[in-house]
Design a protein around this motif. Structure first.
Motif, PDB file in Angstrom:
ATOM      1  N   VAL A  72       0.827  -1.215   0.000  1.00 55.35           N
ATOM      2  CA  VAL A  72       0.000   0.000   0.000  1.00 55.35           C
ATOM      3  C   VAL A  72       0.858   1.260   0.000  1.00 55.35           C
ATOM      4  CG1 VAL A  72      -1.750   1.277   1.308  1.00 55.35           C
ATOM      5  CG2 VAL A  72      -1.917  -1.196   1.112  1.00 55.35           C
ATOM      6  N   ARG A  73       2.035   1.189   0.595  1.00 57.42           N
ATOM      7  CA  ARG A  73       2.913   2.365   0.647  1.00 57.42           C
ATOM      8  C   ARG A  73       3.370   2.785  -0.750  1.00 57.42           C
ATOM      9  NH1 ARG A  73       7.071  -0.300   4.763  1.00 57.42           N
ATOM     10  NH2 ARG A  73       6.668  -1.937   3.210  1.00 57.42           N
ATOM     11  N   GLN A  74       3.310   1.874  -1.703  1.00 52.53           N
ATOM     12  CA  GLN A  74       3.708   2.188  -3.077  1.00 52.53           C
ATOM     13  C   GLN A  74       2.528   2.545  -3.972  1.00 52.53           C
ATOM     14  OE1 GLN A  74       6.355  -0.776  -4.770  1.00 52.53           O
ATOM     15  NE2 GLN A  74       7.338  -1.164  -2.795  1.00 52.53           N
ATOM     16  N   TYR A  75       1.319   2.580  -3.408  1.00 48.22           N
ATOM     17  CA  TYR A  75       0.145   2.972  -4.183  1.00 48.22           C
ATOM     18  C   TYR A  75       0.202   4.470  -4.480  1.00 48.22           C
ATOM     19  CZ  TYR A  75      -2.234  -1.510  -3.141  1.00 48.22           C
ATOM     20  OH  TYR A  75      -2.582  -2.825  -3.052  1.00 48.22           O
ATOM     21  N   PRO A  76      -0.511   4.904  -5.517  1.00 53.85           N
ATOM     22  CA  PRO A  76      -0.551   6.334  -5.831  1.00 53.85           C
ATOM     23  C   PRO A  76      -1.080   7.163  -4.658  1.00 53.85           C
ATOM     24  CG  PRO A  76      -1.451   5.046  -7.638  1.00 53.85           C
ATOM     25  CD  PRO A  76      -1.261   4.096  -6.490  1.00 53.85           C
ATOM     26  N   PRO A  77      -0.729   8.451  -4.606  1.00 56.79           N
ATOM     27  CA  PRO A  77      -1.112   9.313  -3.481  1.00 56.79           C
ATOM     28  C   PRO A  77      -2.605   9.331  -3.187  1.00 56.79           C
ATOM     29  CG  PRO A  77       0.507  10.420  -4.862  1.00 56.79           C
ATOM     30  CD  PRO A  77       0.145   9.165  -5.573  1.00 56.79           C
ATOM     31  N   GLU A  78      -3.440   9.270  -4.243  1.00 53.62           N
ATOM     32  CA  GLU A  78      -4.888   9.366  -4.007  1.00 53.62           C
ATOM     33  C   GLU A  78      -5.451   8.163  -3.256  1.00 53.62           C
ATOM     34  OE1 GLU A  78      -4.506   7.910  -8.393  1.00 53.62           O
ATOM     35  OE2 GLU A  78      -3.394   9.156  -6.962  1.00 53.62           O
ATOM     36  N   LEU A  79      -4.677   7.084  -3.142  1.00 54.44           N
ATOM     37  CA  LEU A  79      -5.150   5.886  -2.422  1.00 54.44           C
ATOM     38  C   LEU A  79      -4.660   5.831  -0.982  1.00 54.44           C
ATOM     39  CD1 LEU A  79      -4.603   3.141  -5.191  1.00 54.44           C
ATOM     40  CD2 LEU A  79      -6.657   4.491  -4.713  1.00 54.44           C
ATOM     41  N   GLN A  80      -3.722   6.698  -0.624  1.00 53.64           N
ATOM     42  CA  GLN A  80      -3.095   6.581   0.685  1.00 53.64           C
ATOM     43  C   GLN A  80      -4.074   6.773   1.848  1.00 53.64           C
ATOM     44  OE1 GLN A  80      -0.014   5.454   1.281  1.00 53.64           O
ATOM     45  NE2 GLN A  80       0.140   5.186  -0.934  1.00 53.64           N
ATOM     46  N   LYS A  81      -5.091   7.621   1.665  1.00 49.85           N
ATOM     47  CA  LYS A  81      -6.040   7.850   2.766  1.00 49.85           C
ATOM     48  C   LYS A  81      -6.899   6.621   3.043  1.00 49.85           C
ATOM     49  CE  LYS A  81      -9.200  10.325  -0.354  1.00 49.85           C
ATOM     50  NZ  LYS A  81      -9.883  11.614  -0.590  1.00 49.85           N
ATOM     51  N   TYR A  82      -6.889   5.658   2.111  1.00 49.91           N
ATOM     52  CA  TYR A  82      -7.671   4.431   2.313  1.00 49.91           C
ATOM     53  C   TYR A  82      -6.787   3.252   2.730  1.00 49.91           C
ATOM     54  CZ  TYR A  82     -11.024   7.112  -0.477  1.00 49.91           C
ATOM     55  OH  TYR A  82     -11.861   8.092  -0.945  1.00 49.91           O
ATOM     56  N   SER A  83      -5.564   3.549   3.122  1.00 44.27           N
ATOM     57  CA  SER A  83      -4.593   2.483   3.349  1.00 44.27           C
ATOM     58  C   SER A  83      -5.047   1.473   4.391  1.00 44.27           C
ATOM     59  CB  SER A  83      -3.232   3.062   3.743  1.00 44.27           C
ATOM     60  OG  SER A  83      -3.340   3.845   4.918  1.00 44.27           O
ATOM     61  N   ALA A  84      -5.767   1.911   5.421  1.00 44.34           N
ATOM     62  CA  ALA A  84      -6.203   0.982   6.469  1.00 44.34           C
ATOM     63  C   ALA A  84      -7.157  -0.068   5.904  1.00 44.34           C
ATOM     64  CB  ALA A  84      -6.870   1.748   7.614  1.00 44.34           C
ATOM     65  N   GLN A  85      -8.043   0.336   5.000  1.00 40.92           N
ATOM     66  CA  GLN A  85      -8.979  -0.615   4.394  1.00 40.92           C
ATOM     67  C   GLN A  85      -8.299  -1.498   3.343  1.00 40.92           C
ATOM     68  OE1 GLN A  85     -13.104   0.733   3.390  1.00 40.92           O
ATOM     69  NE2 GLN A  85     -12.297   2.750   3.887  1.00 40.92           N
ATOM     70  N   LEU A  86      -7.271  -0.939   2.689  1.00 42.34           N
ATOM     71  CA  LEU A  86      -6.656  -1.644   1.580  1.00 42.34           C
ATOM     72  C   LEU A  86      -5.554  -2.611   2.000  1.00 42.34           C
ATOM     73  CD1 LEU A  86      -6.323   1.327  -0.951  1.00 42.34           C
ATOM     74  CD2 LEU A  86      -8.047  -0.476  -0.932  1.00 42.34           C
ATOM     75  N   ARG A  87      -4.932  -2.341   3.126  1.00 43.78           N
ATOM     76  CA  ARG A  87      -3.758  -3.123   3.513  1.00 43.78           C
ATOM     77  C   ARG A  87      -4.091  -4.600   3.690  1.00 43.78           C
ATOM     78  NH1 ARG A  87      -2.474  -0.187   7.414  1.00 43.78           N
ATOM     79  NH2 ARG A  87      -1.111   1.204   6.223  1.00 43.78           N
ATOM     80  N   GLY A  88      -3.365  -5.439   2.983  1.00 47.72           N
ATOM     81  CA  GLY A  88      -3.508  -6.881   3.137  1.00 47.72           C
ATOM     82  C   GLY A  88      -4.567  -7.526   2.270  1.00 47.72           C
ATOM     83  N   ARG A  89      -5.484  -6.715   1.710  1.00 49.33           N
ATOM     84  CA  ARG A  89      -6.592  -7.291   0.943  1.00 49.33           C
ATOM     85  C   ARG A  89      -6.720  -6.693  -0.459  1.00 49.33           C
ATOM     86  NH1 ARG A  89     -11.212  -7.976   3.131  1.00 49.33           N
ATOM     87  NH2 ARG A  89     -10.825  -7.563   5.313  1.00 49.33           N
ATOM     88  N   SER A  90      -5.707  -5.974  -0.918  1.00 50.94           N
ATOM     89  CA  SER A  90      -5.808  -5.323  -2.225  1.00 50.94           C
ATOM     90  C   SER A  90      -4.538  -5.531  -3.037  1.00 50.94           C
ATOM     91  CB  SER A  90      -6.083  -3.822  -2.055  1.00 50.94           C
ATOM     92  OG  SER A  90      -4.968  -3.180  -1.462  1.00 50.94           O
TER      93      SER A  90
END
Length: 304
Positions: A88-106
């Motif tokens: 998730v740390r390498q995702y584009p900036p617009e996705l960073q605010k959703y990192s808690a939901q995305l981590r491990g499952r995206s």
């Protein structure tokens, strides 16, 4: 929407209003990221008999994602895949605010032109293959030896393609039908590649105490060429059986959602909406089965 179940957060539906949704399936929600990337999110939804149940399965989306990542890496010497990154740390900036939901499952993946045929490989006689065999002695037009029992190991793995029928069900088709849809050369390539990938994974899994009875692969055309895509060798796309309990001649204990199907059959659900709510103990036991499949295959705990 995130709900709580068995002390774990359960993600039923991802909600990212400022992202453009590309598609939403029974389990996955897919968003567009730029022109050539997609964000795949595995929810904790579970479907049975073509209906999404009201109850989510704790950790299920994490298992599907992390197991797919394991297999993508394991199978890289055989076939490329569509993964860009799952960090998730390498995702584009617009996705960073959703990192808690995305981590491990995206996963962030290359956008591929998906081939409209599901590449199913069967090493054992089960499910719809068993039903076809009982009726005709063949599966997807492939004649099999007489006298086989339910769950018997086949003499060699067989390629039995499928398509999505208009009703949403998977419909088994013959290889000749597949050729009429995507052409001879691509059909032969997908058949040979699917069987090779299945056999490689099945040999590895058996050493870990799991029989991969059958599985479904999906492929697509990306700028780099033909790639393995979507999910790979998970309890949702495969039948996983514990090797130490294998007893041909009937249904097998499993690590997949057969446990949920068996519960729904036991309560005599008529398989019409609304889909029933699962008792907490059934959801928890299903979660345990998914996680055990992951830990057996990878040799380490599910990342949290």
């Amino acid at each position: 929407m995130t709900t709580t179940n068995s002390s774990f957060d359960v993600l039923q539906h991802a909600d990212f209003p400022d992202l453009r949704k590309y598609a939403s399936g029974k389990v996955r929600d897919i968003y567009e990221v730029g022109e050539d990337r997609l964000l795949l999110i595995a929810s904790d939804r579970i479907s049975a008999f073509d209906y999404v149940l009201a109850t989510g399965i704790p950790q299920k989306g994490r298992v599907l994602t992390q197991l797919s990542l394991f297999w993508f890496d394991f199978l890289k010497p055989i076939v490329p895949n569509h993964l860009v990154t799952a960090d998730v740390r390498q995702y584009p900036p617009e996705l960073q605010k959703y990192s808690a939901q995305l981590r491990g499952r995206s996963m962030l993946v290359v956008r591929a032109d998906m081939i409209g045929v599901e590449c199913v490989v069967r090493g054992y006689l089960s499910g719809s293959g068993w039903k076809e065999y009982k009726a005709s002695g063949a599966v997807c037009g492939i004649k099999l030896p007489s006298g086989l029992r339910e769950s018997d190991k086949l003499p060699e793995p067989i390629f039995t393609p499928a398509i999505k029928a208009t009703s949403g069900h998977d419909e088994n088709i013959s290889f000749e039908h597949m050729v009429s849809l995507v052409g001879q050369e691509l059909s032969e390539r997908l058949r040979d590649l699917s069987i090779k990938v299945y056999q490689t994974a099945a040999d590895y899994a058996e050493g870990r105490g799991i029989i991969i009875a059958d599985t479904k692969f999906e492929f697509g055309h990306a700028p780099a060429g033909l790639v393995l895509a979507d999910e790979v060798l998970t309890p949702d796309s495969s039948r996983f059986w514990p090797k130490d309990k294998y007893q041909p001649g009937g249904p097998q204990d499993s690590f997949d959602k057969q446990y949920v199907r068996d519960y729904l059959e036991a309560i005599k659900w008529n398989k019409q909406p609304p889909a029933p709510v699962l008792p907490p103990e059934v959801a928890a036991r299903t979660s345990e089965k998914y996680i055990e499949a992951y830990t057996r295959l990878t040799g380490h705990p599910l990342p949290v």
